[in-house]
Scaffold this motif. Sequence first.
Motif, PDB file in Angstrom:
ATOM      1  N   PRO A  10       0.830  -1.206   0.000  1.00  0.00           N
ATOM      2  CA  PRO A  10       0.000   0.000   0.000  1.00  0.00           C
ATOM      3  C   PRO A  10       0.869   1.262   0.000  1.00  0.00           C
ATOM      4  CG  PRO A  10      -0.856  -1.576   1.567  1.00  0.00           C
ATOM      5  CD  PRO A  10       0.459  -2.117   1.083  1.00  0.00           C
ATOM      6  N   ASN A  11       0.614   2.120  -0.968  1.00  0.00           N
ATOM      7  CA  ASN A  11       1.338   3.385  -1.144  1.00  0.00           C
ATOM      8  C   ASN A  11       2.835   3.204  -1.400  1.00  0.00           C
ATOM      9  OD1 ASN A  11      -1.037   4.880  -0.783  1.00  0.00           O
ATOM     10  ND2 ASN A  11      -0.817   4.720   1.432  1.00  0.00           N
ATOM     11  N   THR A  12       3.258   2.049  -1.872  1.00  0.00           N
ATOM     12  CA  THR A  12       4.647   1.816  -2.250  1.00  0.00           C
ATOM     13  C   THR A  12       4.669   1.367  -3.697  1.00  0.00           C
ATOM     14  OG1 THR A  12       5.140   1.099  -0.002  1.00  0.00           O
ATOM     15  CG2 THR A  12       6.757   0.575  -1.690  1.00  0.00           C
ATOM     16  N   ARG A  13       5.173   2.242  -4.559  1.00  0.00           N
ATOM     17  CA  ARG A  13       5.209   1.949  -5.992  1.00  0.00           C
ATOM     18  C   ARG A  13       6.632   1.993  -6.505  1.00  0.00           C
ATOM     19  NH1 ARG A  13      -0.032   5.602  -7.497  1.00  0.00           N
ATOM     20  NH2 ARG A  13      -1.528   4.180  -6.532  1.00  0.00           N
ATOM     21  N   VAL A  14       6.956   1.077  -7.385  1.00  0.00           N
ATOM     22  CA  VAL A  14       8.276   1.040  -8.013  1.00  0.00           C
ATOM     23  C   VAL A  14       8.091   1.012  -9.520  1.00  0.00           C
ATOM     24  CG1 VAL A  14       9.454  -0.086  -6.100  1.00  0.00           C
ATOM     25  CG2 VAL A  14       8.387  -1.488  -7.833  1.00  0.00           C
ATOM     26  N   ARG A  15       9.060   1.563 -10.219  1.00  0.00           N
ATOM     27  CA  ARG A  15       9.051   1.526 -11.683  1.00  0.00           C
ATOM     28  C   ARG A  15       9.916   0.357 -12.124  1.00  0.00           C
ATOM     29  NH1 ARG A  15       8.293   6.720 -14.636  1.00  0.00           N
ATOM     30  NH2 ARG A  15       9.812   5.740 -15.994  1.00  0.00           N
ATOM     31  N   VAL A  16       9.381  -0.447 -13.019  1.00  0.00           N
ATOM     32  CA  VAL A  16      10.053  -1.667 -13.460  1.00  0.00           C
ATOM     33  C   VAL A  16      10.110  -1.663 -14.982  1.00  0.00           C
ATOM     34  CG1 VAL A  16       9.931  -4.184 -13.440  1.00  0.00           C
ATOM     35  CG2 VAL A  16       9.144  -2.898 -11.456  1.00  0.00           C
TER      36      VAL A  16
END
Length: 93
Positions: free
Chosen positions: A69-75
């Motif tokens: 939750p509320n932790t996003r990464v770009r992959v």
Amino acid sequence: MAGFLGLAPLFLVFIVFYFLMIRPQQRRMKTLQNAVSAVKKGDSVVTAGGLMGKVTKVEDAVVEVEIAPNTRVRVVKATLAEVTPLGGKPAND
């Protein structure tokens, strides 16, 4: 003629190797490439590094994945190892 008969087992092994190992791997890679190119918001993904999450944003070569939750990464799309469409069947059913 004897030289050909000596190489015949080698050709036979190569043909068996092709149909049992190389061809199925090519099919899996093609399926994965199609799934990665068709990834969309809401899909569940697993990266080659083992991160699991839900896609929140899709760009040309990069996807944004929410891993908590509320932790996003770009992959980078090329590092996706598995794509499960939204509403897909769970693995344990």
